[in-house]
Scaffold this active site. Structure first.
Site, short mmCIF file in Angstrom:
data_model
loop_
_atom_site.label_atom_id
_atom_site.label_comp_id
_atom_site.label_asym_id
_atom_site.label_seq_id
_atom_site.Cartn_x
_atom_site.Cartn_y
_atom_site.Cartn_z
N ASP A 194 0.86 -1.18 0.00
CA ASP A 194 0.00 0.00 0.00
C ASP A 194 0.89 1.23 0.00
OD1 ASP A 194 -2.18 1.96 0.65
OD2 ASP A 194 -3.33 0.13 0.97
N HIS A 271 -2.30 4.23 -4.56
CA HIS A 271 -1.82 3.75 -3.25
C HIS A 271 -0.40 3.19 -3.36
CE1 HIS A 271 -5.43 4.36 -0.92
NE2 HIS A 271 -6.17 3.66 -1.76
N GLU A 326 -9.47 3.95 -5.26
CA GLU A 326 -9.16 5.31 -4.83
C GLU A 326 -7.96 5.90 -5.58
OE1 GLU A 326 -10.82 4.96 -0.24
OE2 GLU A 326 -8.69 4.56 -0.63
N TRP A 392 -16.68 -3.35 -2.47
CA TRP A 392 -16.50 -2.85 -1.09
C TRP A 392 -17.31 -1.58 -0.83
CZ3 TRP A 392 -14.20 1.81 0.61
CH2 TRP A 392 -13.62 2.60 -0.39
N PHE A 418 -13.97 -5.08 9.24
CA PHE A 418 -13.72 -5.42 10.64
C PHE A 418 -12.82 -4.40 11.34
CE2 PHE A 418 -14.71 -10.28 10.71
CZ PHE A 418 -16.01 -10.00 10.33
#
Length: 761
Positions: A194, A271, A326, A392, A418
């Site tokens: 990431d 990312h 993103e 997502w 989570f």
């Protein structure tokens, strides 16, 4: 035979009967597709053998069962390849109805697990382990006679773990895999890359781990703020870590022994700050860095293809995840190379350029005999023909992709993230984003009604995602996973016709004991008392109701603020009160406190005639529930997204409260919120409180300058004052807004004040 001998004999028979009685607290999670108990039992003893074939898979599964029986019951049993009575048969048969399916039969002669694959046999052994645990309720290896025919409803039952933001050592990763295995989960999505950390060794590009795996730790800065890679031996505080290729192989093999497929994620095109700070030649030129690979630079594609070539050699998984979410595309529109690419390829906009990027990488990934999977943003501009979508941002992307004929894994933020909080208590550990409680996860079903009947087969299943912005340790990871992974496992394994929420809740009582036995840190948020207050105009009484999410176990409470004990009052009906109370309530399980305490002060002096006048209006987006939010008996917690906060942008919080009648008061208090790390909300600089009997003549009871606190984490500050008891009909409160955020703040612009629940007594 005299009476004394009869009594002794009866006592012996009763003792033997009790010793041989099968366990009563059965709790198989996930619930099998079909289960039927019969009278009688079978006991595993020293003469019992495990009968298997001569394959390495069978030996490995048998060894797991042998180790379990040794640790659980100090029982040593042997393995044989010859059939006999008093045996546990682990038998691979030719036919297979469904991947992971198994039949389990416990008879008076022994135990038989039959499956078309060793994976199915492994799942049967997990069921046996659950039937024989935990120790506190099962003293001997005795099983009720039972017939189980079981198979998973969905073939993708997974969890994603982010190790980029916070690195997790190799042995800790294995413990996470153990948790997935005990729940019959079969996919481990490993977020290795990431923007703020590269965690996988790539020999062709050594800087990725020499620098990309390490970051400078900067005072009063979150890892992603002013992110900067560095060498491990940098002269200053450094954070990081990575997995060597040998580490990767070891973890992949460990997961494979538990029939879990490890799916690597290599983020692109966004990312990617860590990689691009190491190899800046692959970012757009003349553009402020956005952590995005240059889509007009063929070298960037070669760089990623070389990385993928090394990655696929380490992972047998049929999938490779590219992220794709993103993406900051504004840099592409300013980059001359990207604009040239768009012209050459006849691409109309940045979405189509992203689609070009993803399709080009998909072709290479396909050439390596792998399937590309990405987050639902890869839909933007058009999907590659063979791509699989992980939805997502809700389920909309998944619906679109499935109806177009693409395979989909449903992983919506609600309820599958989570990293979100699982309880509303202010004592919960740090979390990120929203709120996903245990039973919300249990109700998850990955096939929305909007998917066409002939396209439903494209929904492969679902998975949880655990991002680690706020999570730095294995204990915290376990806390965020457990027991929500138990709920998700049943949501994805058990046919919807067999799901039973009340039964699942009952089984959790056994599961909690298993977690304790295994030394796992698990959340008891579902056992924490919650409250609801109502007002009866007829009796002029307040009614306070208490319950926890599971509606199980006893809640004990006090009304004077003291800590409850086993001698405190048990909650059985609504608590009625007409004067202020200081509630302290706790849930007790097996005679011990569990969950977080509920500690609140509830006022009674706000009547129906009470009105509030605002000098400055609260912001419509943060109304807290309207004009009565300050005294609605709903306390906001230390989260900026809690709907009970009332917000004021740049303006002071200034109100006059007409109580509607005169009451004798000696205390006034209210809460303010601050979270510098993620919001523009800061404490006021000064708070003043004045009281009046007639609304004309006011007596100051507090005028306090509030210290500036540069703490980054969210917190609530209680501003309160005690004064000599006197008659009060009006209260005036002014909290001064600092107006503009200080220079040292990570944000710029106007400061906010968040205020909530006013308490008086």
């Amino acid at each position: 035979m005299n009476i004394s001998k009869i009594i002794v004999l009866a006592a012996v028979l009763i003792t033997i009967s009790c010793q041989q009685e099968p366990p009563k607290r059965l709790g198989i999670i996930p619930e099998p597709a079909h289960i039927q108990y019969q009278d009688g039992y079978f006991e595993i003893n020293e003469q019992t053998v495990i009968v298997i074939d001569e394959s390495e898979d069978a030996k490995s599964i048998a060894n797991e069962l042998i180790t379990f029986l040794k640790n659980q019951f100090s029982l040593s049993i042997e393995v044989s390849t010859t059939a006999q009575n008093n045996a546990i048969f682990l038998t691979k048969v030719g036919e297979q109805i469904k991947e992971g399916a198994y039949d389990l039969t416990v008879s008076k002669k022994g135990i038989a697990i039959r499956a078309g694959t060793y994976q199915g046999i492994f799942y049967g052994v997990q069921t046996i382990k659950q039937l024989l645990s935990p120790k506190n309720s099962i003293q001997k290896p005795i099983l009720s006679l039972v017939t189980i025919k079981d198979a998973p409803e969905f073939k993708w039952r997974g969890m994603m773990l982010d190790v980029s933001r916070h690195f997790l050592p190799k042995d800790s990763v294995k413990q996470v895999i153990d948790i997935l295995a005990m729940h019959k989960m079969n996919k481990f999505h490993w977020h290795l890359v990431d923007g703020i950390g590269w965690r996988i060794q790539i020999e062709k590009y050594p800087m990725l781990t020499q620098k990309g795996a390490w970051r400078k730790v900067k005072e009063n800065r979150k890892p992603w703020e002013e992110f900067e890679v560095c060498e491990q031996n940098f002269d200053g505080e450094v954070y990081g870590g990575y997995y060597t290729k040998e580490d990767i192989k070891e973890i992949v093999a460990y997961a494979a022994e538990r029939y879990i497929e490890v799916i690597p994620e290599i983020e692109m095109p966004g990312h990617s700050e860590a990689a691009l700070q190491c190899y800046p030649e692959f970012m757009c030129k003349g553009v402020e860095s956005t952590g995005v690979y240059c889509a007009g630079n063929d070298g960037a594609f070669t760089f990623l293809q070389n990385i993928i070539t090394e990655v696929v050699e380490l992972f047998p998984s049929q999938y490779l995840h590219i992220g794709g979410d993103e993406v900051g595309k504004e840099g592409w529109l300013q980059c001359s190379d990207c604009k040239q690419r768009m012209a050459t390829e006849n691409l109309k906009n940045a979405d189509e350029l992203q689609s070009y990027f993803v399709k080009r990488m998909e072709q290479f990934i396909h050439s390596k005999n792998k399937k590309l999977i990405g987050w639902d943003e890869i839909l933007e501009g058009g999907l590659p023909e063979r791509a699989t979508v992980m939805s997502w941002r809700g389920v909309k992307g998944g619906i679109e992709a499935a109806n177009e004929g693409h395979d989909v894994v449903m992983s919506p933020g609600s309820p599958c993230y989570f990293d979100h909080s699982q309880g509303s208590s202010e004592f919960e550990p740090p979390s990120w984003g929203g709120y996903n409680n245990l039973l919300k996860v249990y109700e998850f079903h990955p096939i929305p009604n909007e998917i066409a009947a002939d396209k439903k087969h494209h929904i492969l299943g679902g998975q949880a995602n655990l991002w680690t912005e706020q999570i730095t340790s294995l204990n915290h990871i376990q806390y965020m996973i457990l027991p929500r992974i138990s709920a998700l496992s049943e949501a994805l394994w058990t046919p919807s016709t067999q799901k039973n929420k009340e039964k699942f809740i009952d089984k959790l009582d056994v599961q909690f004991d298993r977690f304790q036995e295994l030394g796992y840190e698990y959340a008891t948020s579902s056992l924490t008392p919650n409250y609801q207050v109502s007002y009866d105009k007829t009796t002029q009484q307040f009614n306070l109701r208490l319950a926890n999410e599971l509606n199980r176990y006893e809640i004990r409470y006090t009304l004077d603020g003291s800590e409850p004990t086993l001698n405190s009052t048990v909650y059985t009906k609504p608590i009625r009160y007409t004067s202020p109370i200081h509630l302290h309530a706790v849930c007790f399980r097996n005679g011990e406190q569990t969950g977080y305490p509920l500690i609140k002060m509830f006022s009674t002096s706000f009547s129906d005639q009470c009105t509030i006048t605002y000098t400055n209006a609260y912001n419509d987006a943060y109304s807290g529930g309207g004009a009565e939010a300050l005294f609605d008996q709903k306390f906001a917690i230390s989260r900026g997204d809690d709907p009970h906060w009332q917000g004021f942008k740049k303006d002071d919080f200034e109100v006059t409260i007409d109580l509607g009648s005169v009451s004798e008061l000696s205390y006034i208090g209210l809460n303010f919120f601050q979270h510098i790390g993620s919001t523009s909300v800061m404490l006021p600089t000064n708070v003043s409180i004045a009281i009046s009997k007639d609304g004309k003549n006011y007596l100051p009871v507090l005028n306090s300058a509030i210290e500036t606190i540069e703490k980054r984490d969210p917190f609530i500050k209680r501003i309160e004052t005690n004064f000599e008891k006197q008659k009060v009909g009006f209260i005036k409160i002014v909290a001064k807004n600092r107006g503009t955020l200080p220079e040292w703040h990570i944000r710029k612009g106007a400061a906010w004040i968040f205020v909530d629940e006013l308490s008086i007594k």
